[in-house]
Design a protein around this motif. Sequence first.
Motif, PDB file in Angstrom:
ATOM      1  N   VAL A 218      93.128  17.486 -10.920  1.00 25.22           N
ATOM      2  CA  VAL A 218      92.382  16.289 -11.303  1.00 25.22           C
ATOM      3  C   VAL A 218      92.189  15.367 -10.104  1.00 25.22           C
ATOM      4  CG1 VAL A 218      94.453  15.015 -11.959  1.00 25.22           C
ATOM      5  CG2 VAL A 218      92.274  14.411 -13.003  1.00 25.22           C
ATOM      6  N   LEU A 219      93.046  15.462  -9.099  1.00 24.98           N
ATOM      7  CA  LEU A 219      92.945  14.587  -7.930  1.00 24.98           C
ATOM      8  C   LEU A 219      91.771  14.946  -7.036  1.00 24.98           C
ATOM      9  CD1 LEU A 219      96.710  14.225  -6.967  1.00 24.98           C
ATOM     10  CD2 LEU A 219      95.329  12.805  -8.479  1.00 24.98           C
ATOM     11  N   ILE A 220      91.188  16.152  -7.204  1.00 23.88           N
ATOM     12  CA  ILE A 220      89.995  16.510  -6.441  1.00 23.88           C
ATOM     13  C   ILE A 220      88.842  16.838  -7.387  1.00 23.88           C
ATOM     14  CG2 ILE A 220      91.280  17.310  -4.422  1.00 23.88           C
ATOM     15  CD1 ILE A 220      90.846  20.165  -5.347  1.00 23.88           C
ATOM     16  N   GLY A 221      88.871  16.218  -8.572  1.00 30.54           N
ATOM     17  CA  GLY A 221      87.723  16.321  -9.477  1.00 30.54           C
ATOM     18  C   GLY A 221      87.864  17.287 -10.621  1.00 30.54           C
ATOM     19  N   GLY A 222      89.059  17.826 -10.872  1.00 34.03           N
ATOM     20  CA  GLY A 222      89.234  18.790 -11.953  1.00 34.03           C
ATOM     21  C   GLY A 222      89.188  18.132 -13.321  1.00 34.03           C
ATOM     22  N   GLU A 223      88.152  18.396 -14.097  1.00 32.85           N
ATOM     23  CA  GLU A 223      87.997  17.782 -15.419  1.00 32.85           C
ATOM     24  C   GLU A 223      88.904  18.430 -16.445  1.00 32.85           C
ATOM     25  OE1 GLU A 223      86.510  15.042 -18.181  1.00 32.85           O
ATOM     26  OE2 GLU A 223      86.434  15.123 -15.985  1.00 32.85           O
ATOM     27  N   ASP A 224      89.114  19.754 -16.343  1.00 37.10           N
ATOM     28  CA  ASP A 224      89.971  20.447 -17.319  1.00 37.10           C
ATOM     29  C   ASP A 224      91.406  19.929 -17.248  1.00 37.10           C
ATOM     30  OD1 ASP A 224      87.853  21.969 -18.171  1.00 37.10           O
ATOM     31  OD2 ASP A 224      88.266  23.622 -16.804  1.00 37.10           O
ATOM     32  N   GLN A 225      91.917  19.729 -16.049  1.00 40.98           N
ATOM     33  CA  GLN A 225      93.286  19.235 -15.914  1.00 40.98           C
ATOM     34  C   GLN A 225      93.400  17.799 -16.436  1.00 40.98           C
ATOM     35  OE1 GLN A 225      96.015  18.181 -12.207  1.00 40.98           O
ATOM     36  NE2 GLN A 225      95.628  20.374 -12.305  1.00 40.98           N
ATOM     37  N   ARG A 226      92.386  17.007 -16.243  1.00 40.68           N
ATOM     38  CA  ARG A 226      92.427  15.636 -16.766  1.00 40.68           C
ATOM     39  C   ARG A 226      92.537  15.645 -18.290  1.00 40.68           C
ATOM     40  NH1 ARG A 226      89.305  11.792 -19.028  1.00 40.68           N
ATOM     41  NH2 ARG A 226      87.610  13.287 -19.258  1.00 40.68           N
ATOM     42  N   LYS A 227      91.741  16.471 -18.951  1.00 39.42           N
ATOM     43  CA  LYS A 227      91.785  16.540 -20.413  1.00 39.42           C
ATOM     44  C   LYS A 227      93.149  17.039 -20.888  1.00 39.42           C
ATOM     45  CE  LYS A 227      86.814  17.416 -20.970  1.00 39.42           C
ATOM     46  NZ  LYS A 227      85.798  18.393 -21.417  1.00 39.42           N
ATOM     47  N   LEU A 228      93.702  18.020 -20.176  1.00 39.18           N
ATOM     48  CA  LEU A 228      94.976  18.592 -20.598  1.00 39.18           C
ATOM     49  C   LEU A 228      96.106  17.569 -20.460  1.00 39.18           C
ATOM     50  CD1 LEU A 228      96.167  21.425 -21.467  1.00 39.18           C
ATOM     51  CD2 LEU A 228      96.949  21.596 -19.108  1.00 39.18           C
ATOM     52  N   LEU A 229      96.143  16.823 -19.357  1.00 42.74           N
ATOM     53  CA  LEU A 229      97.217  15.846 -19.153  1.00 42.74           C
ATOM     54  C   LEU A 229      97.106  14.695 -20.149  1.00 42.74           C
ATOM     55  CD1 LEU A 229      97.362  15.712 -15.248  1.00 42.74           C
ATOM     56  CD2 LEU A 229      98.945  16.852 -16.798  1.00 42.74           C
ATOM     57  N   LEU A 230      95.891  14.230 -20.416  1.00 39.11           N
ATOM     58  CA  LEU A 230      95.736  13.155 -21.403  1.00 39.11           C
ATOM     59  C   LEU A 230      96.139  13.632 -22.794  1.00 39.11           C
ATOM     60  CD1 LEU A 230      92.379  11.496 -20.243  1.00 39.11           C
ATOM     61  CD2 LEU A 230      94.708  10.676 -19.901  1.00 39.11           C
ATOM     62  N   ALA A 231      95.842  14.895 -23.098  1.00 35.72           N
ATOM     63  CA  ALA A 231      96.271  15.442 -24.392  1.00 35.72           C
ATOM     64  C   ALA A 231      97.797  15.522 -24.459  1.00 35.72           C
ATOM     65  CB  ALA A 231      95.651  16.823 -24.601  1.00 35.72           C
ATOM     66  N   ALA A 232      98.437  15.905 -23.360  1.00 37.36           N
ATOM     67  CA  ALA A 232      99.907  15.952 -23.331  1.00 37.36           C
ATOM     68  C   ALA A 232     100.502  14.564 -23.531  1.00 37.36           C
ATOM     69  CB  ALA A 232     100.383  16.545 -22.002  1.00 37.36           C
ATOM     70  N   LEU A 233      99.847  13.535 -22.979  1.00 41.08           N
ATOM     71  CA  LEU A 233     100.328  12.168 -23.172  1.00 41.08           C
ATOM     72  C   LEU A 233     100.199  11.751 -24.630  1.00 41.08           C
ATOM     73  CD1 LEU A 233     101.335   9.529 -21.795  1.00 41.08           C
ATOM     74  CD2 LEU A 233      98.930   8.891 -21.541  1.00 41.08           C
ATOM     75  N   ASP A 234      99.059  12.063 -25.246  1.00 41.98           N
ATOM     76  CA  ASP A 234      98.841  11.693 -26.653  1.00 41.98           C
ATOM     77  C   ASP A 234      99.808  12.429 -27.577  1.00 41.98           C
ATOM     78  OD1 ASP A 234      96.803  10.013 -25.890  1.00 41.98           O
ATOM     79  OD2 ASP A 234      95.224  11.505 -26.202  1.00 41.98           O
ATOM     80  N   MET A 235     100.176  13.657 -27.229  1.00 38.59           N
ATOM     81  CA  MET A 235     101.075  14.452 -28.070  1.00 38.59           C
ATOM     82  C   MET A 235     102.549  14.129 -27.820  1.00 38.59           C
ATOM     83  SD  MET A 235      99.081  18.112 -27.717  1.00 38.59           S
ATOM     84  CE  MET A 235     100.293  19.028 -28.666  1.00 38.59           C
ATOM     85  N   GLY A 236     102.838  13.202 -26.914  1.00 41.61           N
ATOM     86  CA  GLY A 236     104.219  12.813 -26.646  1.00 41.61           C
ATOM     87  C   GLY A 236     104.994  13.788 -25.788  1.00 41.61           C
ATOM     88  N   MET A 237     104.304  14.730 -25.139  1.00 40.62           N
ATOM     89  CA  MET A 237     105.010  15.724 -24.334  1.00 40.62           C
ATOM     90  C   MET A 237     105.513  15.130 -23.024  1.00 40.62           C
ATOM     91  SD  MET A 237     102.611  19.096 -25.021  1.00 40.62           S
ATOM     92  CE  MET A 237     103.757  20.237 -24.254  1.00 40.62           C
ATOM     93  N   VAL A 238     104.855  14.079 -22.538  1.00 39.39           N
ATOM     94  CA  VAL A 238     105.321  13.429 -21.312  1.00 39.39           C
ATOM     95  C   VAL A 238     106.684  12.786 -21.553  1.00 39.39           C
ATOM     96  CG1 VAL A 238     104.835  11.601 -19.643  1.00 39.39           C
ATOM     97  CG2 VAL A 238     102.991  13.082 -20.448  1.00 39.39           C
ATOM     98  N   SER A 239     106.808  12.076 -22.661  1.00 43.88           N
ATOM     99  CA  SER A 239     108.076  11.428 -22.977  1.00 43.88           C
ATOM    100  C   SER A 239     109.125  12.421 -23.475  1.00 43.88           C
ATOM    101  CB  SER A 239     107.859  10.331 -24.035  1.00 43.88           C
ATOM    102  OG  SER A 239     107.293  10.880 -25.202  1.00 43.88           O
ATOM    103  N   ASP A 240     108.697  13.636 -23.860  1.00 42.53           N
ATOM    104  CA  ASP A 240     109.643  14.656 -24.312  1.00 42.53           C
ATOM    105  C   ASP A 240     110.227  15.461 -23.166  1.00 42.53           C
ATOM    106  OD1 ASP A 240     109.371  13.895 -26.902  1.00 42.53           O
ATOM    107  OD2 ASP A 240     107.932  15.453 -27.455  1.00 42.53           O
ATOM    108  N   GLY A 241     109.827  15.152 -21.933  1.00 45.40           N
ATOM    109  CA  GLY A 241     110.448  15.802 -20.785  1.00 45.40           C
ATOM    110  C   GLY A 241     109.732  17.026 -20.266  1.00 45.40           C
TER     111      GLY A 241
END
Length: 986
Positions: A218-241
């Motif tokens: 996502v740091l060099i323009g990857g749209e797929d990775q941006r969608k995946l990371l935002l989905a992980a944040l919404d699903m609580g996977m970031v806070s789940d470790g």
Amino acid sequence: MILPRWFLGVCLWLLSFAGVWTATFKLALIGPWSCDPMFSMAMPSAAANLALTRLRSDSSLSRGYWYDVKLLDEDCSTSKALAELGDMDGYGHIYVGLFNPSLCHAASLLAQHWEVGLASPGCLDADWPNLSPITPPSRVLFSVLRFFHWAHVGVISAPADIWRGTGQEVASALRALGLPVGPVLTMETKNQDGPQQALEAIRQADKVKVVILCMTSVLIGGEDQRKLLLAALDMGMVSDGYIFIPYDALLYALPYQDIVFPQLTNSTQLRHAYSSVMTVTMASDQNFYQAFRHAQMNREIRSAVAATQVSPLFGTIFNMVYYVAKAVEERREAGGGGWVTGDQLVQSDGGFSFQGFNQVLHGGKEGSGLQARYVVLDCDGDQLVPTHTLAPMHTADGSIRSLKPLSHSFVFPGGKPQSSSSCWFNPDKPCRDTDGVMGFFDCMLICLPIGAIFFWIRKNRTVVNNTKLILTLDDIVFIDAQVSKKKLNDESIMRSLLEIKTPFRSIARSYILTTPESSNIGIMEGDWVWLKKIPGGNTTASQNTQKLFSKLREMRHENLNLYLGLFVDSGIFALVVEHCPRGSLADLLSDSEMRLDWMFKSSLLMDLIKGMKYLHLRRLSHGRLKSTNCLVDGRFVLKISDYGLHMILHSEGLNMVVDPQELLWTSPELLRCPVRGGSMAGDVFSFSIIIQEVISRTPPYAMMDMPAAEILERLKEPPPLCRPIIPIDEAPADCLNLMNECWNEDPAKRPCFDEIFKQFRGINRGRKANIIDSMLRMLEQYSSNLEDLIRERTDELEVERSKTDKLIGQLLPKSVAQALKKGRPVRPEHYSDCTLYFSDIVGFTTISALSEPIEVVDLLNDLYTMFDAIIASHDVYKVETIGDAYMVASGIPNRNGNRHAAEVSNMSLDILHSIAAFKIKHMPEIKVKIRIGLHSGPVVAGVVGLTMPRYCLFGDTVTTASHMEASGLRERFRGHLLADGTRRLQ
């Protein structure tokens, strides 16, 4: 006659050295250039040409070899790329590229059939002949996973063929190294739920907490990775470790030195999501953007494209071409100078180093390919900071190195994923999952001996429980507390607005991180801690020290500052204790803004008595009791620190240098005959000096106005007795009597802390010795004082705001300034009728040539200050001054009907009248003359720019007025005044 091969090699070498003969070694550069949105076909060509240019000036290469690169495109579709691969015969002696792992097997067979070499960064299978032109990514990943003990991983790839094949190849390579790779998934992008479905499959997998992302970063323009990371944040996977590792960053050097990524700056949610990303990338001596701009400035790269619009894969292409040329040279020398075929390069023995695009690279031994240093990066706001480094693998005895921690520790927002068994990373130890009855018996066979050993240890107390006893940089995040407080408050507000659910420990990302050398404050498991650093401490803690510290850590009391662990890392030996935000008792007493009545003081003293009573009941003397190691927490509870420190120092064989000022609390007998650890009677004497500090709110013996060394000498050699002097009206008489008893010259006559506790409790008899009541009274006093203070500060703020509004009003129209202050956009506005004024100084160029620069500035300042005073009495607006040009408008921004022409005309006459009396300070004999141009008509006005915004006018009226001024006579004004549509003035 057939000549020997060595003879031909010598002849070719002599011919090449003499410049008579040159051999061309052809490289076919293959890659999916059309599949990367940041990579046009021109960029791979520019990278290859840059490498060839620098190769020609490399003195270490043979002058008899000439390298040529042919650029071939690898189709995005695997099937089409496979069909086109067969038509690439004859393009080169070695084929460099093939990023799609699905083509590796076919490419290897074709390369053997064509008798050429293959150098593919996408081929991770060691069974196929391939000279890896980058450090094998699977080996780097394995080093990272082994360091953190993460065996169970999953893989998610983008739907493109090249990423789908990469995901399968990465999983196979890690399984070949012994890891139990979990689900290997492809994220569908045709429907909006594609990222959620892939992540849900990862969440359902057993033990999988680490996910490898095979997609563009996502740091060099990857749209797929941006969608995946935002989905992980919404699903609580970031806070789940869960931790995400981008695979593509392993293929190049992602810029990280002093780089701010706009993708993270412009999205708070993505910034929080990226905090769970562990970026592993090639280390660089200079970030890619700087290296690219440097090559542009040296005209090595002719393209004018911005560096930030170029993929860092540019540097990888450069490195691959340069490395293959160095490998050819190494094989040529190893073969006695003869011709090198492409298939011989697979046997390259390396042993050389060279300057890559923006880092030093190495040739690996025994055909292991290119070797580079790697770094692990953590997200710090919108920047990346290195936390671990991985040395080039060719420098190790084996093929896999281990990470080395740096000063910054990686912060896991949801906690560090659970470690796996070390057997997964040891090829000599098989790992298997047991179930059913066999699993139960295996567990019993393991648990019973362990339980027996544990019971024996607990019974005999011969071994110390070292759980979390020794702390390192992996356990503590060091912060700059002073700078971090404001940042924490700001980001806490933003977090509450976004309602992002993260665990408390992730709040560490809101602090300004620093190094252990520059800070004593850190965060451990979400709580602030303080490090008591011991100068000259050892790099390891002995078993005896650990045993002593374990006993000290078991001591629990409300008025003791608890020990949490021993920090032994980065050359620092320190005791980790609870952090008390209000500092020490000495700090509290020296704060003149803190009002302390007797009830408040007595509460602090009672806390101290309780803590010392607890220590003495356990036969432990403090030995270093003073107000600086009596800490005050956020609830104004006093906690004693540094107890038992003398035992730790003795165990480690250390001695701390003591300043005479720190001995003012020491009893006379201990000054005469020092005893390690002090004595209980000595602690009572120290307590009496603290009573003096609390009552008078002054340092020890402050009223004697003597240097510390002299006071100590008088304490050692009485008479007369040297004691502090306190007025009798500053504390209850019983408290003063208790203080006198405690500093008795005879240690045997001093009361113990049990007696002190009983006496002190009776001092406030009849009154509530409650700090809460005292705090309430103080709050009432503060509230009354606060109202006056707020009123005073409000008046000061109003004055400053008036000054600011006045200054802004002088720079921009009032209506425009109000809109900008409220954050509203200022749209351009059309004015159908207004009058403009232009003027400049006749002969200004000559005057400037005869004057110093500072004199020219003084001239213009004096002249236009006079003009500003004149226009203040007319309904006009000063637009701007540029050099000697002066521009004024009427009817803008405040419409005034048909009066604008008269206002400007009268103002012009006033200026002409005043200019006659104007004198230049440094040229009083020179008379200033001006030209004036006027014109009426429609204009468009608006604000231009965000930084230093300018209120500008546009239209033919502006141009005409300027022409009127330029063609006018001196000391005259010329123009068209068309306010009523009939008058013309010349």
